[in-house]
Design a protein around this motif. Structure first.
Motif, PDB file in Angstrom:
ATOM      1  N   VAL A  14      40.613  76.803  95.774  1.00  0.00           N
ATOM      2  CA  VAL A  14      40.456  77.785  94.697  1.00  0.00           C
ATOM      3  C   VAL A  14      41.734  78.613  94.614  1.00  0.00           C
ATOM      4  CG1 VAL A  14      39.065  79.647  93.749  1.00  0.00           C
ATOM      5  CG2 VAL A  14      37.971  77.864  95.129  1.00  0.00           C
ATOM      6  N   LEU A  15      42.502  78.345  93.581  1.00  0.00           N
ATOM      7  CA  LEU A  15      43.781  79.026  93.403  1.00  0.00           C
ATOM      8  C   LEU A  15      43.599  80.388  92.727  1.00  0.00           C
ATOM      9  CD1 LEU A  15      46.849  78.556  93.823  1.00  0.00           C
ATOM     10  CD2 LEU A  15      46.905  77.606  91.505  1.00  0.00           C
ATOM     11  N   LYS A  16      42.596  80.471  91.871  1.00  0.00           N
ATOM     12  CA  LYS A  16      42.369  81.714  91.122  1.00  0.00           C
ATOM     13  C   LYS A  16      40.906  81.762  90.700  1.00  0.00           C
ATOM     14  CE  LYS A  16      43.900  84.073  86.880  1.00  0.00           C
ATOM     15  NZ  LYS A  16      44.711  83.923  85.652  1.00  0.00           N
ATOM     16  N   GLY A  17      40.277  82.931  90.860  1.00  0.00           N
ATOM     17  CA  GLY A  17      38.891  83.086  90.431  1.00  0.00           C
ATOM     18  C   GLY A  17      37.898  82.571  91.454  1.00  0.00           C
ATOM     19  N   GLU A  18      36.803  81.978  90.968  1.00  0.00           N
ATOM     20  CA  GLU A  18      35.751  81.488  91.849  1.00  0.00           C
ATOM     21  C   GLU A  18      34.901  80.469  91.098  1.00  0.00           C
ATOM     22  OE1 GLU A  18      32.328  84.874  91.102  1.00  0.00           O
ATOM     23  OE2 GLU A  18      33.798  85.222  92.702  1.00  0.00           O
ATOM     24  N   PHE A  19      34.086  79.725  91.832  1.00  0.00           N
ATOM     25  CA  PHE A  19      33.103  78.833  91.227  1.00  0.00           C
ATOM     26  C   PHE A  19      32.076  78.470  92.299  1.00  0.00           C
ATOM     27  CE2 PHE A  19      35.359  75.683  93.491  1.00  0.00           C
ATOM     28  CZ  PHE A  19      34.676  74.473  93.449  1.00  0.00           C
ATOM     29  N   GLU A  20      30.986  77.854  91.887  1.00  0.00           N
ATOM     30  CA  GLU A  20      29.920  77.505  92.828  1.00  0.00           C
ATOM     31  C   GLU A  20      29.784  75.991  92.904  1.00  0.00           C
ATOM     32  OE1 GLU A  20      26.024  79.806  93.400  1.00  0.00           O
ATOM     33  OE2 GLU A  20      25.377  78.034  92.250  1.00  0.00           O
ATOM     34  N   GLN A  21      29.673  75.485  94.120  1.00  0.00           N
ATOM     35  CA  GLN A  21      29.445  74.061  94.287  1.00  0.00           C
ATOM     36  C   GLN A  21      28.372  73.837  95.349  1.00  0.00           C
ATOM     37  OE1 GLN A  21      32.828  71.797  95.626  1.00  0.00           O
ATOM     38  NE2 GLN A  21      33.261  73.132  97.345  1.00  0.00           N
ATOM     39  N   SER A  22      27.718  72.694  95.265  1.00  0.00           N
ATOM     40  CA  SER A  22      26.737  72.318  96.281  1.00  0.00           C
ATOM     41  C   SER A  22      27.314  71.190  97.118  1.00  0.00           C
ATOM     42  CB  SER A  22      25.427  71.882  95.625  1.00  0.00           C
ATOM     43  OG  SER A  22      25.600  70.680  94.896  1.00  0.00           O
ATOM     44  N   ILE A  23      27.071  71.256  98.429  1.00  0.00           N
ATOM     45  CA  ILE A  23      27.535  70.241  99.364  1.00  0.00           C
ATOM     46  C   ILE A  23      26.335  69.784 100.182  1.00  0.00           C
ATOM     47  CG2 ILE A  23      29.170  69.675 101.196  1.00  0.00           C
ATOM     48  CD1 ILE A  23      30.801  72.135 100.353  1.00  0.00           C
ATOM     49  N   GLU A  24      26.007  68.511 100.052  1.00  0.00           N
ATOM     50  CA  GLU A  24      24.830  67.968 100.731  1.00  0.00           C
ATOM     51  C   GLU A  24      23.571  68.790 100.421  1.00  0.00           C
ATOM     52  OE1 GLU A  24      24.637  65.140 102.381  1.00  0.00           O
ATOM     53  OE2 GLU A  24      26.739  64.719 102.043  1.00  0.00           O
ATOM     54  N   GLY A  25      23.460  69.256  99.156  1.00  0.00           N
ATOM     55  CA  GLY A  25      22.263  69.957  98.709  1.00  0.00           C
ATOM     56  C   GLY A  25      22.285  71.455  98.926  1.00  0.00           C
ATOM     57  N   GLU A  26      23.278  71.983  99.650  1.00  0.00           N
ATOM     58  CA  GLU A  26      23.363  73.427  99.879  1.00  0.00           C
ATOM     59  C   GLU A  26      24.450  74.033  98.995  1.00  0.00           C
ATOM     60  OE1 GLU A  26      23.387  75.006 103.777  1.00  0.00           O
ATOM     61  OE2 GLU A  26      22.249  73.334 104.629  1.00  0.00           O
ATOM     62  N   LYS A  27      24.158  75.207  98.415  1.00  0.00           N
ATOM     63  CA  LYS A  27      25.097  75.849  97.490  1.00  0.00           C
ATOM     64  C   LYS A  27      26.071  76.749  98.239  1.00  0.00           C
ATOM     65  CE  LYS A  27      22.292  75.682  93.317  1.00  0.00           C
ATOM     66  NZ  LYS A  27      21.744  76.454  92.168  1.00  0.00           N
ATOM     67  N   TYR A  28      27.334  76.713  97.798  1.00  0.00           N
ATOM     68  CA  TYR A  28      28.392  77.528  98.393  1.00  0.00           C
ATOM     69  C   TYR A  28      29.183  78.201  97.276  1.00  0.00           C
ATOM     70  CZ  TYR A  28      27.507  74.798 102.626  1.00  0.00           C
ATOM     71  OH  TYR A  28      26.918  74.205 103.716  1.00  0.00           O
ATOM     72  N   LYS A  29      29.397  79.495  97.424  1.00  0.00           N
ATOM     73  CA  LYS A  29      30.239  80.228  96.485  1.00  0.00           C
ATOM     74  C   LYS A  29      31.683  80.113  96.953  1.00  0.00           C
ATOM     75  CE  LYS A  29      30.088  83.164  92.898  1.00  0.00           C
ATOM     76  NZ  LYS A  29      29.345  82.942  91.654  1.00  0.00           N
ATOM     77  N   MET A  30      32.520  79.485  96.160  1.00  0.00           N
ATOM     78  CA  MET A  30      33.920  79.291  96.507  1.00  0.00           C
ATOM     79  C   MET A  30      34.747  80.348  95.784  1.00  0.00           C
ATOM     80  SD  MET A  30      34.099  76.475  98.463  1.00  0.00           S
ATOM     81  CE  MET A  30      35.762  75.822  98.237  1.00  0.00           C
ATOM     82  N   LYS A  31      35.488  81.165  96.559  1.00  0.00           N
ATOM     83  CA  LYS A  31      36.304  82.229  95.992  1.00  0.00           C
ATOM     84  C   LYS A  31      37.789  81.943  96.195  1.00  0.00           C
ATOM     85  CE  LYS A  31      32.717  85.725  96.719  1.00  0.00           C
ATOM     86  NZ  LYS A  31      32.391  87.053  97.294  1.00  0.00           N
ATOM     87  N   LYS A  32      38.619  82.761  95.563  1.00  0.00           N
ATOM     88  CA  LYS A  32      40.060  82.591  95.652  1.00  0.00           C
ATOM     89  C   LYS A  32      40.494  82.479  97.115  1.00  0.00           C
ATOM     90  CE  LYS A  32      44.454  84.851  94.546  1.00  0.00           C
ATOM     91  NZ  LYS A  32      45.102  86.034  93.930  1.00  0.00           N
ATOM     92  N   GLY A  33      41.261  81.412  97.422  1.00  0.00           N
ATOM     93  CA  GLY A  33      41.732  81.194  98.787  1.00  0.00           C
ATOM     94  C   GLY A  33      40.850  80.269  99.602  1.00  0.00           C
ATOM     95  N   ASP A  34      39.636  79.957  99.108  1.00  0.00           N
ATOM     96  CA  ASP A  34      38.755  79.042  99.836  1.00  0.00           C
ATOM     97  C   ASP A  34      39.278  77.611  99.726  1.00  0.00           C
ATOM     98  OD1 ASP A  34      37.144  81.032 100.713  1.00  0.00           O
ATOM     99  OD2 ASP A  34      35.532  80.682  99.277  1.00  0.00           O
ATOM    100  N   PHE A  35      39.120  76.881 100.807  1.00  0.00           N
ATOM    101  CA  PHE A  35      39.713  75.552 100.944  1.00  0.00           C
ATOM    102  C   PHE A  35      38.658  74.650 101.574  1.00  0.00           C
ATOM    103  CE2 PHE A  35      42.311  72.312 102.972  1.00  0.00           C
ATOM    104  CZ  PHE A  35      43.422  72.177 102.150  1.00  0.00           C
TER     105      PHE A  35
END
Length: 333
Positions: free
Chosen positions: A87-108
């Protein structure tokens, strides 16, 4: 196009693509099965799960970097290659193996092969980068990392290299101003400067990126890795004891789903010796067991423990125990 600095990179990536403009003009959030089809081939299995495969271009180049599409939902899918989400800028939400994760700026996040994941639509001015790496990419660049004596680093690289079906992923945060942050900035500037892009420079940045990733992950994973290796050590020794008659590094690495270089480093770290010496000790121990508890001939023992050169067996046996096999048996009796 030549991008000179990070600010120019952000301005360039902030611009909507033609497909994104089309999605916006339709006054609805487009729903896509997968990411940008320019770099992948999509198949769907009998369960309805989509799997993406590298196309000819990605196979040839062995890696690709792109900005993730905005304004469209990416349905659940999996890959036959490694994907990195940054995540270079901002944020988004993704699910991994059925679990949701909020990905924010700097998350890798690094997805191993077969990890099921999906993502919600990304909003305007939010930038998410995808880096795709085929398994063959590791054959060249990451051999340098596997030759490192840092076995925790090797554990991280091996986890990615082996591409097993355990559906693993690694997620953590990269702070601004760190070495990792600067490497990623330089990598992206180099890659998106298409007119002056250097493949050699990109390979160099990726090599340094994964070297620094290994260092960063040591603090997070050291205890877990150490515990894992204790279990693996016992499994390796049991495997050698059961298969000492016909064994080599390649077949053993395939059995454990390890890269041979990683397995070699692991054995040296855990046992203090290489596979050849460890195998010799196991074979010699079995030879002694047969000398002590059976009446079979020396030639039969040599064949039983996997040696084909009698002279070599006699030489290493005497070096190990200070006597010949016959003398050893007589002394025991």
């Amino acid at each position: 196009m030549k991008i000179s600095n990070f600010e120019e990179l952000i301005r360039y990536l902030d611009e909507d693509t033609a497909e994104e403009k089309e999605i916006l003009s339709s006054n609805s959030l487009g729903i896509r099965k997968m990411d940008n089809g320019n770099s992948i081939i999509i198949n769907q299995d009998t369960k309805g799960i989509s799997t993406s495969f590298p196309n000819e271009e990605l196979t040839r180049n062995r890696f690709a970097i792109r900005r993730k599409y905005r304004y469209c939902t990416i349905n659940e899918h999996r890959h036959e290659y490694i994907e990195i989400v940054y995540v270079l800028k901002g944020e988004f939400e993704q699910s991994i193996e059925g679990e949701k994760y909020k990905m924010k700026k700097g998350d890798f996040c690094i997805f191993d092969k077969n990890t099921r994941h999906a993502s919600e639509a990304i909003n305007k001015n939010h930038i998410v980068i995808n880096i795709l790496l085929t398994p063959k990419f590791f054959d060249g660049v990451f051999m340098h990392l596997l030759s490192d004596d840092n076995y925790i680093s090797n554990f991280i690289v091996n986890t990615l290299y082996t591409m097993n079906s355990t559906q693993n992923f690694i997620k953590f945060h990269i702070d601004e101003g760190t070495t990792l942050h600067m490497i990623l900035q330089n990598l992206l500037i180099e890659y998106f400067s298409e007119s002056t892009r250097s493949k050699a420079a990109i390979n160099g940045y990726l090599l340094i990126l994964f070297a620094e990733l290994s260092r960063a992950l040591i603090k997070i994973n050291e205890a877990a890795v150490d515990e894992s290796q204790k279990v693996i050590k016992e499994k390796v020794l049991n495997y050698i004891r059961k298969n000492y008659k016909d064994i080599n590094l390649k077949t053993m690495a395939n059995y454990f789903n390890f890269h041979p270089s990683y397995l070699s480093n692991l054995i040296k770290k855990e046992f203090g010796k290489n596979l050849k010496d460890l195998l010799m000790e196991v074979r010699m121990a079995e030879a002694c067991n047969l000398l002590e508890n059976t009446n079979v001939t020396i030639e039969a023992i040599i064949n039983e423990i996997g040696y084909v050169n009698n002279s070599y067996f006699y030489k290493i046996f005497k070096k190990q125990y200070g006597c010949t096999p016959i003398e050893y048996r007589n002394n025991i009796k």
